[in-house]
Design a protein around this motif. Structure first.
Motif, PDB file in Angstrom:
ATOM      1  N   GLY A 166      35.841  34.279  39.362  1.00 22.93           N
ATOM      2  CA  GLY A 166      36.288  35.473  40.064  1.00 22.93           C
ATOM      3  C   GLY A 166      37.349  35.219  41.106  1.00 22.93           C
ATOM      4  O   GLY A 166      37.754  36.138  41.834  1.00 22.93           O
ATOM      5  N   LYS A 167      37.839  33.983  41.180  1.00 26.52           N
ATOM      6  CA  LYS A 167      38.806  33.622  42.219  1.00 26.52           C
ATOM      7  C   LYS A 167      40.120  33.090  41.669  1.00 26.52           C
ATOM      8  O   LYS A 167      41.163  33.234  42.300  1.00 26.52           O
TER       9      LYS A 167
ATOM     10  N   LEU B  72      31.874  46.437  39.237  1.00 20.51           N
ATOM     11  CA  LEU B  72      33.334  46.356  39.271  1.00 20.51           C
ATOM     12  C   LEU B  72      33.764  45.239  40.193  1.00 20.51           C
ATOM     13  O   LEU B  72      33.365  45.194  41.360  1.00 20.51           O
ATOM     14  N   THR B  73      34.595  44.312  39.665  1.00 19.96           N
ATOM     15  CA  THR B  73      35.116  43.239  40.494  1.00 19.96           C
ATOM     16  C   THR B  73      36.215  43.773  41.394  1.00 19.96           C
ATOM     17  O   THR B  73      37.157  44.415  40.926  1.00 19.96           O
ATOM     18  N   ILE B  74      36.121  43.522  42.698  1.00 19.25           N
ATOM     19  CA  ILE B  74      37.152  43.929  43.639  1.00 19.25           C
ATOM     20  C   ILE B  74      38.149  42.790  43.773  1.00 19.25           C
ATOM     21  O   ILE B  74      37.812  41.693  44.222  1.00 19.25           O
ATOM     22  N   LEU B  75      39.381  43.027  43.372  1.00 20.36           N
ATOM     23  CA  LEU B  75      40.393  41.984  43.411  1.00 20.36           C
ATOM     24  C   LEU B  75      40.878  41.757  44.831  1.00 20.36           C
ATOM     25  O   LEU B  75      40.809  42.658  45.675  1.00 20.36           O
TER      26      LEU B  75
ATOM     27  N   ALA C 117      41.852  35.484  52.264  1.00 24.65           N
ATOM     28  CA  ALA C 117      41.708  36.835  51.735  1.00 24.65           C
ATOM     29  C   ALA C 117      42.004  36.869  50.250  1.00 24.65           C
ATOM     30  O   ALA C 117      41.360  37.584  49.483  1.00 24.65           O
ATOM     31  N   PHE C 118      42.985  36.067  49.821  1.00 20.58           N
ATOM     32  CA  PHE C 118      43.337  36.018  48.406  1.00 20.58           C
ATOM     33  C   PHE C 118      42.202  35.440  47.578  1.00 20.58           C
ATOM     34  O   PHE C 118      41.945  35.862  46.460  1.00 20.58           O
ATOM     35  N   MET C 119      41.497  34.441  48.119  1.00 22.29           N
ATOM     36  CA  MET C 119      40.431  33.781  47.372  1.00 22.29           C
ATOM     37  C   MET C 119      39.148  34.604  47.351  1.00 22.29           C
ATOM     38  O   MET C 119      38.295  34.418  46.484  1.00 22.29           O
TER      39      MET C 119
END
Length: 446
Positions: free
Chosen positions: A151-152, A26-29, A14-16
């Protein structure tokens, strides 16, 4: 986190994971990034003494779960600070330590690109000491793997002087026209060496030192104690002038000093490079060197020259009372209306020309706040927005540029370079100098 099998758990997956909000750009963190900024990272310190020791204080704010060093005595010293950490002498095994989130790399230079790439390929955040790579191909490879994972993962290049507020003040002044239109940038360092060849064999390595792992991916060289220095943070001055182990000052202090310029000029890789200095020696990097890079234009400036000097050569002072040689590592920006001279913490603005009265320049009203702790910025990025000042895109372009200076020195002529393709266009033989040969069994992108 990872299970004992080394496979990512659902929490780690989930973190990656990242996504893009449809239509919003928009990037979803990751969920961890949004909700758990206070969590401690599980970190492996690879290179546990020397430069690594100078990070103990910052690392003490996180969980150091693994220590890796080829010297077991250094592991014992680090264990006094991090007694719960597991010990390794082979960084490849260390990267498979269960539950790792991130690595800090403080090894000799010839390991940097390898460990950085292997770590990113395993979903780990990376802090790597400078230089990011030991040749053009390594710098490009690290940057490419980072961009694939941008993005990771959070990355930071160990140019810690970048945290000095002076870096941003200089950039603001240059972009806002304090010296008029920017034309040339010069940066220099004053260190020298007198080595002419690799050292001869000198007995066997001590029992506590794994020399095989110290050599690692580069070509084999027999043990000699004069390659090593046990003083924290100074060991590089014993080995990084040798071509298989480093890039001498253009990669060492050049990483720091050119960073003053790189932060201000917002540059891509050069289109032309020429260099001159000491005679070419296949064993050691030149002590004296001048490297001249033609930097392409961007949206706010024209094409400029960026020049690096080391080991004696220096730019000419624009003002006779100003002795540039008293600035051991510095930078000078030349514009149509003035000169800015700086070191890491200070700057001097010199208006030039009879009509220069500074009425054309208004200092910025909203200067950027200091970034604070350089490694702490990376910790925060790992847990939240993944943003750092010196990520592997920014640093990869800078180190690729600097390593091209050594390529041009070896080629002995001005080179034309295609940054997109990573090729020299006007001298096919010079392309052989862009990369290095590795020992059998070692893979850069592993």
């Amino acid at each position: 986190m990872k299970t004992d099998s080394g496979k990512p758990t659902a929490h780690r997956r989930a973190f990656m994971a990242t996504g893009i909000a449809t239509g919003a750009g928009l990037t979803i963190l990751p969920s961890r990034a949004l909700g758990a900024a206070g969590d401690k990272l599980n970190i492996a310190l690879i290179g546990a003494y020397g430069r690594g020791r100078q990070h103990y204080h910052d690392l003490g704010t996180q969980n150091v779960v693994a220590l890796c060093d080829v010297n077991r005595e250094f592991l014992a010293i680090a264990a006094q600070e991090f007694p719960a950490a597991k010990h390794y002498t082979d960084w490849r095994k260390c990267l498979d330590h269960a539950g790792l989130d991130a690595v800090v790399i403080c090894t000799p230079d010839h390991h940097h690109a390898f460990i950085s790439i292997w770590a990113m390929n395993r979903g780990l955040h990376v802090y790597c000491e400078k230089p990011l790579g030991d040749c053009v191909a390594e710098a490009r490879a690290v940057r490419a793997v980072y961009l694939k994972n941008k993005g990771k993962l959070a990355t930071q290049h160990g140019t810690q002087r970048h945290a000095e507020p002076n870096f941003d003040r200089i950039a603001e002044m240059i972009k806002d026209g304090a010296i008029g239109e920017l034309k040339d940038v010069h940066a220099w360092g004053n260190r020298t060496h007198d080595k002419t060849a690799y050292l001869p064999a000198a007995g066997n390595p001590p029992a506590h030192l794994d020399w095989e792992q110290w050599i690692g991916p580069t070509q084999w060289h027999p043990f000699n104690p004069d390659y090593l220095d046990e003083r924290p943070g100074r060991g590089c001055l014993k080995w990084n002038m040798y071509d298989d182990f480093g890039s001498w000052q253009i990669g060492d202090m050049g990483s720091h000093t050119v960073d003053i310029a790189w932060n201000a000029i917002e540059a891509d890789r050069p289109t032309k490079i020429k260099a001159f200095g000491d005679d070419v020696n296949p064993d050691v990097c030149p002590s004296a060197l001048t490297a001249i890079f033609t930097i392409p234009p961007n949206e706010w400036r024209d094409e400029i020259r960026l020049v690096w000097y080391q080991g004696g050569p220096m730019p000419k002072s624009p003002f006779s009372p100003l002795d540039l040689s008293k600035i051991g590592h510095g930078a000078m920006f030349k514009g149509t209306k003035g000169i800015l001279v700086a070191d890491f913490k200070n700057r001097i603005l010199i208006p030039m020309g009879k009509d220069t009265d500074m009425t054309y320049y208004t200092p910025p009203h909203k200067a950027r706040a200091p970034i604070g702790g350089f490694m702490q910025q990376w910790f925060k990025a790992c847990k939240t927005d993944l943003k750092t000042d010196c990520d592997f895109d920014y640093a990869g372009r800078m180190i690729e540029t600097l390593m091209l200076g050594l390529v041009a020195h070896r080629a002995g002529k001005e080179l034309t370079y295609d940054a997109k393709a990573g090729k020299v266009l006007n001298d096919a033989a010079a392309n052989e100098f862009l990369s290095k040969n590795y020992r059998e069994g070692w893979t850069l992108n592993g």
